[in-house]
Design an enzyme around this catalytic site. Sequence first.
Site, PDB file in Angstrom:
ATOM      1  N   TYR A 140      -5.104 -22.546 -25.518  1.00 57.11           N
ATOM      2  CA  TYR A 140      -4.251 -23.781 -25.218  1.00 57.11           C
ATOM      3  C   TYR A 140      -4.626 -24.305 -23.639  1.00 57.11           C
ATOM      4  CZ  TYR A 140      -1.959 -21.601 -29.184  1.00 57.11           C
ATOM      5  OH  TYR A 140      -1.677 -21.046 -30.036  1.00 57.11           O
ATOM      6  N   GLY A 141      -5.486 -23.674 -22.843  1.00 52.68           N
ATOM      7  CA  GLY A 141      -5.577 -23.914 -21.341  1.00 52.68           C
ATOM      8  C   GLY A 141      -6.281 -25.120 -21.052  1.00 52.68           C
ATOM      9  N   ASP A 142      -7.317 -25.459 -22.017  1.00 57.66           N
ATOM     10  CA  ASP A 142      -8.041 -26.708 -21.470  1.00 57.66           C
ATOM     11  C   ASP A 142      -7.468 -27.816 -21.810  1.00 57.66           C
ATOM     12  OD1 ASP A 142     -10.148 -24.870 -20.877  1.00 57.66           O
ATOM     13  OD2 ASP A 142     -11.331 -25.159 -22.693  1.00 57.66           O
ATOM     14  N   TYR A 162      -2.322 -12.316 -24.421  1.00 58.85           N
ATOM     15  CA  TYR A 162      -3.329 -12.021 -25.404  1.00 58.85           C
ATOM     16  C   TYR A 162      -2.759 -10.831 -25.889  1.00 58.85           C
ATOM     17  CZ  TYR A 162      -5.422 -15.580 -22.439  1.00 58.85           C
ATOM     18  OH  TYR A 162      -5.771 -16.646 -21.446  1.00 58.85           O
ATOM     19  N   GLU A 204      -4.641 -20.203 -17.165  1.00 62.02           N
ATOM     20  CA  GLU A 204      -4.440 -20.651 -15.864  1.00 62.02           C
ATOM     21  C   GLU A 204      -3.060 -21.499 -15.577  1.00 62.02           C
ATOM     22  OE1 GLU A 204      -7.985 -21.151 -16.588  1.00 62.02           O
ATOM     23  OE2 GLU A 204      -8.639 -19.259 -15.765  1.00 62.02           O
TER      24      GLU A 204
HETATM   25  O1  TRH Z   1      -3.721 -20.579 -23.964  1.00 64.69           O
HETATM   26  P1  TRH Z   1      -4.384 -20.195 -22.533  1.00 64.69           P
HETATM   27  O2  TRH Z   1      -4.598 -18.505 -22.633  1.00 64.69           O
HETATM   28  O3  TRH Z   1      -5.576 -20.875 -22.045  1.00 64.69           O
HETATM   29  C1  TRH Z   1      -6.771 -20.325 -21.917  1.00 64.69           C
HETATM   30  C2  TRH Z   1      -6.976 -20.306 -20.500  1.00 64.69           C
HETATM   31  O4  TRH Z   1      -6.782 -21.438 -19.798  1.00 64.69           O
HETATM   32  C3  TRH Z   1      -8.508 -20.142 -19.963  1.00 64.69           C
HETATM   33  O5  TRH Z   1      -9.019 -20.087 -18.769  1.00 64.69           O
HETATM   34  C4  TRH Z   1      -9.551 -21.047 -20.768  1.00 64.69           C
HETATM   35  O6  TRH Z   1     -10.731 -20.752 -20.734  1.00 64.69           O
HETATM   36  C5  TRH Z   1      -9.248 -20.742 -22.364  1.00 64.69           C
HETATM   37  O7  TRH Z   1      -7.774 -21.112 -22.481  1.00 64.69           O
HETATM   38  C6  TRH Z   1      -9.993 -21.876 -23.263  1.00 64.69           C
HETATM   39  O8  TRH Z   1      -3.338 -20.003 -21.330  1.00 64.69           O
HETATM   40  P2  TRH Z   1      -2.868 -21.382 -20.508  1.00 64.69           P
HETATM   41  O9  TRH Z   1      -3.900 -21.780 -19.474  1.00 64.69           O
HETATM   42  O10 TRH Z   1      -1.648 -20.923 -19.685  1.00 64.69           O
HETATM   43  O11 TRH Z   1      -2.660 -22.462 -21.455  1.00 64.69           O
HETATM   44  C7  TRH Z   1      -1.516 -22.591 -22.226  1.00 64.69           C
HETATM   45  C8  TRH Z   1      -0.888 -23.864 -22.459  1.00 64.69           C
HETATM   46  O12 TRH Z   1       0.253 -23.899 -23.382  1.00 64.69           O
HETATM   47  C9  TRH Z   1       0.007 -24.276 -21.088  1.00 64.69           C
HETATM   48  O13 TRH Z   1      -0.201 -25.606 -20.944  1.00 64.69           O
HETATM   49  C10 TRH Z   1       1.304 -23.955 -21.667  1.00 64.69           C
HETATM   50  C11 TRH Z   1       1.243 -24.352 -23.142  1.00 64.69           C
HETATM   51  N1  TRH Z   1       2.198 -23.993 -24.082  1.00 64.69           N
HETATM   52  C12 TRH Z   1       3.129 -24.821 -24.446  1.00 64.69           C
HETATM   53  O14 TRH Z   1       3.305 -25.777 -24.293  1.00 64.69           O
HETATM   54  N2  TRH Z   1       4.198 -24.280 -25.359  1.00 64.69           N
HETATM   55  C13 TRH Z   1       4.087 -22.958 -25.724  1.00 64.69           C
HETATM   56  O15 TRH Z   1       5.162 -22.680 -26.641  1.00 64.69           O
HETATM   57  C14 TRH Z   1       3.093 -22.064 -25.097  1.00 64.69           C
HETATM   58  C15 TRH Z   1       3.191 -20.566 -25.652  1.00 64.69           C
HETATM   59  C16 TRH Z   1       2.251 -22.509 -24.318  1.00 64.69           C
END
Ligand code: TRH
Length: 369
Positions: free
Chosen positions: A19-21, A192, A272
């Site tokens: 969900y990061g992107d 993860y 991130e």
């Molecule tokens: O989901 P991620 O592991 O995202 C990853 C990384 O960003 C990585 O670098 C990238 O290349 C890859 O995705 C494709 O972790 P991250 O970055 O923390 O993003 C999670 C997002 O989800 C963040 O904006 C918070 C949001 N989130 C919610 O809004 N509600 C929730 O209940 C949860 C669990 C997360």
Amino acid sequence: MNTGNSKLWDIFCRVIDNYGDIGVCWRLAIGLAERGEQVRLWVDDASALGWMAPEGAQGVELRPWTQPIQTDDLVIGDVLIEAFGCEIAPEYIASYADSTRARGLKSIWINLEYLSAEDFAERSHGLPSPVMSGPGTGLTKHFFYPGFTSRTGGLLREPDLAERQAQFDRIVWLRQLGIEFRGERLVSLFCYEPPALSELLDQLAINPHETRLMVTAGRAAAAVKACIDDKNKSQPLWNMRKQLSFSYVPMLSQREFDHLLWACDLNFVRGEDSLVRALWADKPFVWQIYPQHDDAHHDKLDAFLNVMSAPLSLRDFHHVWNGVQGFAHANLPAMALPEWQVTVTQARKQQLQHDDLVTQLMRFVLKNH
Ligand code: TRH
């Protein structure tokens, strides 16, 4: 084209996995809109926004990134953001090139990069890159690196963050989730499949302090459930005193995700975006970094620990939690929460001295326009 003082921004985002992107692009989009800019977010898979931002946001228009993009009657944006090297559709670039030339304007095409504390972020931040081929030939892209120093693009941070934090009441918030707080230690888990998850559960189960593990939905919940099943089979008495309890949290909106981090005494985060949110939460946290094939993420992890001026206890814990070479078979060290609290409070204070990413990006655009 936008005729007022504000600009029309086209942000392009391709969802790879997790969900990061989309999470970062959404925060950027609403950050710009809150400052009066007009934003279109082009995304190939917007499904996560259904829970991340169910109410949408004023000033942000969500557009499906179809193939091809219909550019016939499209008003072309002033600023083009290519998030994480997602390769903007050529038909859009062609229209953008035509439009900027017709208006006699410089192009503002920005390649937004991933957050890293490594030195290259400072070295590469703001560098121009002339486009030598394809429909954008003759235009110039600029690299924009988020980061932790004044020579990078900074971190995403909303202007009203401190105010919201000051008004937050964790007891009320927990009650909304159906949890009556009894003074137990609260630990959030967004991860993860960390190799030391089983050890973490053991550690919490034998701790004299009662712990409630607030497990986020998706991969973290699946990993915890699988781990508990294994333990119940192989060591049925592992949580005999029921010192460790579990609350499985539904998918939260980004705002509610912040509340989860603010409510807990310790946060496990990943990727991130949640890393930055954990820093702003001002609670001890442990980061599971997004893994890369060649273990390049190990250097990235260490660079971040350096930025934090992390004490040995926090470094060791991170190395085991992330299965870093040499630590993969080490025991998960004890948690030193008071020491980690001092670390995060100092690091947060330092980071608050830098302008946030949206402020810096808007300044960058004005300067290069
Ligand atoms: O989901 P991620 O592991 O995202 C990853 C990384 O960003 C990585 O670098 C990238 O290349 C890859 O995705 C494709 O972790 P991250 O970055 O923390 O993003 C999670 C997002 O989800 C963040 O904006 C918070 C949001 N989130 C919610 O809004 N509600 C929730 O209940 C949860 C669990 C997360």
